[in-house]
Motif scaffolding. Structure first.
Motif, PDB file in Angstrom:
ATOM      1  N   GLU A   1      39.058  43.823  50.188  1.00 39.32           N
ATOM      2  CA  GLU A   1      39.318  44.452  48.890  1.00 39.32           C
ATOM      3  C   GLU A   1      39.665  43.419  47.832  1.00 39.32           C
ATOM      4  O   GLU A   1      39.130  43.437  46.712  1.00 39.32           O
ATOM      5  N   LEU A   2      40.539  42.481  48.175  1.00 40.16           N
ATOM      6  CA  LEU A   2      40.977  41.467  47.211  1.00 40.16           C
ATOM      7  C   LEU A   2      39.855  40.495  46.857  1.00 40.16           C
ATOM      8  O   LEU A   2      39.635  40.175  45.686  1.00 40.16           O
ATOM      9  N   PHE A   3      39.150  40.005  47.882  1.00 43.46           N
ATOM     10  CA  PHE A   3      38.199  38.923  47.672  1.00 43.46           C
ATOM     11  C   PHE A   3      36.870  39.406  47.099  1.00 43.46           C
ATOM     12  O   PHE A   3      36.041  38.605  46.699  1.00 43.46           O
ATOM     13  N   GLU A   4      36.677  40.712  47.074  1.00 48.30           N
ATOM     14  CA  GLU A   4      35.453  41.244  46.473  1.00 48.30           C
ATOM     15  C   GLU A   4      35.421  40.953  44.978  1.00 48.30           C
ATOM     16  O   GLU A   4      34.364  40.711  44.392  1.00 48.30           O
ATOM     17  N   GLU A   5      36.606  40.934  44.356  1.00 52.36           N
ATOM     18  CA  GLU A   5      36.701  40.694  42.917  1.00 52.36           C
ATOM     19  C   GLU A   5      37.024  39.241  42.591  1.00 52.36           C
ATOM     20  O   GLU A   5      36.554  38.700  41.595  1.00 52.36           O
TER      21      GLU A   5
END
Length: 318
Positions: free
Chosen positions: A112-116
């Motif tokens: 979730e974090l690294f997608e953005e």
């Protein structure tokens, strides 16, 4: 340091593959580190469970971690899949059940974090994982419960909810018992459940110990050696927390005894100049005692796996 910013270096590989590799390596590093009092490692086996069983489990769970990176819900189903794959590839029983309870939400949070943005702080990662587990459902609880028999997991009975009752699944539905609520009931009995409902603070602390140790910032002379750093982090976490796997298998007094012995060893190290190698004989003595008595701090090992996973995501290499 919990607010320090780290950048993901995944090279040319897809993000799920990178995160799954970090989880896999974390499990392998934990079981390989030695001497780690009471637990299986590359030099010590139990009669029915061997070092190789843990390696097989770590290898088997790779696709499940990859899947978790792309999921926003279904924590219980992913844990069930991880247990199923682990048991398909080895005959040593419950090797990583507690670790899966930590790695799955952390892998989901990382995805979730690294997608953005492929930068993160440990605080952001733990907060994201905490939000994910708070949003679990009754279906997650049912999947979680179905893992007990398959993995041979031992659980403490609690007054509020009997996890070992034959009617447990019906009770889960009747009481609308999400997996988070189930963990909240067990928070005083199980350190992994406590991590779920208190924001994974021990996992974060363990990651910081490992990162500092590998960067030469932790006070003992660990020589930035991944084995020394892992064993030190294990002793440190064990000295500060009652291992609830021991409490479940034996009793609280035994768990507290083991924590006190770990604390005494660390105090000896600080008293003689913080040289880690100087306390290796003491660690080996405790290891021999616990192995003979079959007292294994398994919950502490699960925390170490989570800490290693976070540290590897943060770029720790050796």
């Amino acid at each position: 340091m919990i607010d320090s910013l780290y950048t993901i270096d995944r090279g040319t590989y897809p993000l799920p593959a990178h995160i799954a590799r970090c989880a896999q390596l974390a499990m392998c590093l934990e079981v390989s580190s030695s001497p780690k009092p009471g637990n299986i490692d590359r030099f010590s086996d139990y009669e029915d469970t061997r070092y190789e069983h843990f390696l097989a489990s770590a290898s088997a769970v790779y696709p499940v971690i990859e899947e978790a990176v792309s999921c926003e819900n279904g924590v219980g189903g992913l844990i069930k899949s991880a247990v199923t794959e682990s048991m398909r590839w080895q005959k040593g029983g419950n090797t990583h059940f507690g670790a899966f309870l930590l790695l799955i939400p952390f892998a989901m949070a990382a995805g979730e974090l690294f997608e953005e943005d492929e930068t993160f702080t440990i605080l952001q990662l733990t907060e994201s994982a905490y939000r994910i587990v708070k949003n679990t459902t009754t279906s997650d609880s049912v999947d979680f419960y179905s893992c007990f028999d398959a993995a041979g997991v031992k659980v403490n009975s609690v007054d509020e909810f009997d996890l070992q009752s034959n009617s447990a699944i019906d009770e889960l539905h009747e009481k609308d018992m999400s997996l988070y609520k189930l963990m909240d009931i067990a928070r005083g009995y199980d350190i992994i459940a406590n991590e779920w409902v208190t924001g994974f603070k021990r996992c974060a602390r363990c990651a910081e110990l490992i990162i500092d140790g590998m960067n030469g910032l932790e006070s003992p002379k660990l020589q930035a050696d991944i084995n020394n750093v892992t064993v030190y982090a294990f002793l440190k976490i064990l000295s500060e927390n009652e291992d609830t796997f021991i409490s479940t298998k034996y009793d609280t007094d035994t768990a507290l005894y083991v924590s006190e012995k770990a604390k005494e060893i660390l105090e000896e190290m600080y008293n003689i100049g913080e040289d880690f190698n100087s306390i290796l004989p003491l660690i080996k003595i405790l290891d021999k005692e616990l192995l003979q008595k079959k007292i294994n701090p398994g919950s502490t090992a699960d925390i170490i796996i989570a800490g290693l996973f976070i540290a590897l995501l943060a770029g720790v290499r050796f």
